[in-house]
Write a protein that holds these residues in place. Structure first.
Motif, PDB file in Angstrom:
ATOM      1  N   THR A  70      -5.186  -0.752   0.968  1.00  0.00           N
ATOM      2  CA  THR A  70      -5.063   0.701   1.084  1.00  0.00           C
ATOM      3  C   THR A  70      -3.621   1.102   1.369  1.00  0.00           C
ATOM      4  O   THR A  70      -3.084   2.013   0.741  1.00  0.00           O
ATOM      5  CB  THR A  70      -5.977   1.236   2.201  1.00  0.00           C
ATOM      6  N   SER A  76      -8.725  -5.044   3.251  1.00  0.00           N
ATOM      7  CA  SER A  76      -8.919  -3.711   2.671  1.00  0.00           C
ATOM      8  C   SER A  76      -7.855  -2.745   3.173  1.00  0.00           C
ATOM      9  O   SER A  76      -7.323  -1.936   2.405  1.00  0.00           O
ATOM     10  CB  SER A  76     -10.318  -3.191   3.024  1.00  0.00           C
ATOM     11  N   TRP A  97      -1.253   3.412  -0.979  1.00  0.00           N
ATOM     12  CA  TRP A  97      -0.636   4.662  -0.533  1.00  0.00           C
ATOM     13  C   TRP A  97       0.871   4.638  -0.700  1.00  0.00           C
ATOM     14  O   TRP A  97       1.469   5.634  -1.109  1.00  0.00           O
ATOM     15  CB  TRP A  97      -0.994   4.942   0.912  1.00  0.00           C
TER      16      TRP A  97
END
Length: 138
Positions: A75, A71, A79
């Motif tokens: 992420t 995860s 980003w």
């Protein structure tokens, strides 16, 4: 209470986009992402130690670690690509595409987690996708 947290998440996500667009001017998007990530790390660990949640680290299983790391990687990639997109494009056009992740999440939650669709989620997902394309239409 989760609905309040979700609304606050949406508010801060919106602020993130606006503040990032202002702050990224003339800055490499990868450097900007690294700075943002450092702030998040300090904030997150500060909260964890303040509330005493760090004691739960020993209880984490290999399964927990694996999926939390995956995860985190997802992420980080999100980003990096998001900052690159807002550096090159208008936030008002990047954000709707980014938020189309909601429709993708609905699909993946059905496939991977076995969560059920309701007529409301199907309609909402369809409207999100339609709205994304509408925002991109010149």
């Amino acid at each position: 209470m989760w609905k309040l947290y979700a609304l606050l998440s949406a508010l801060f996500a919106a602020l993130t986009a606006i503040l990032a667009k202002i702050g990224i001017k003339g800055v490499d998007s990868n450097l900007a992402t690294a700075i943002r990530t450092t702030v998040i790390i300090v904030l997150s660990w500060g909260i964890v130690f303040t509330i005493g949640a760090h004691h739960g680290i020993r209880a984490l299983t290999r399964h927990n670690w694996t999926f939390l790391i995956l995860s985190g990687l997802a992420t980080g990639l999100s980003w990096l690509f998001y900052y690159k997109a807002i550096a090159e494009g208008d936030v008002s056009r990047v954000a709707p595409i980014d938020k189309s992740s909601i429709a993708l999440t609905l699909i993946l939650s059905y496939i991977i987690l076995g969560e059920k669709f309701t007529p409301q989620t199907l309609l909402a997902g369809g409207l999100i996708v339609a709205g994304t394309f509408l925002m991109l239409w010149k």
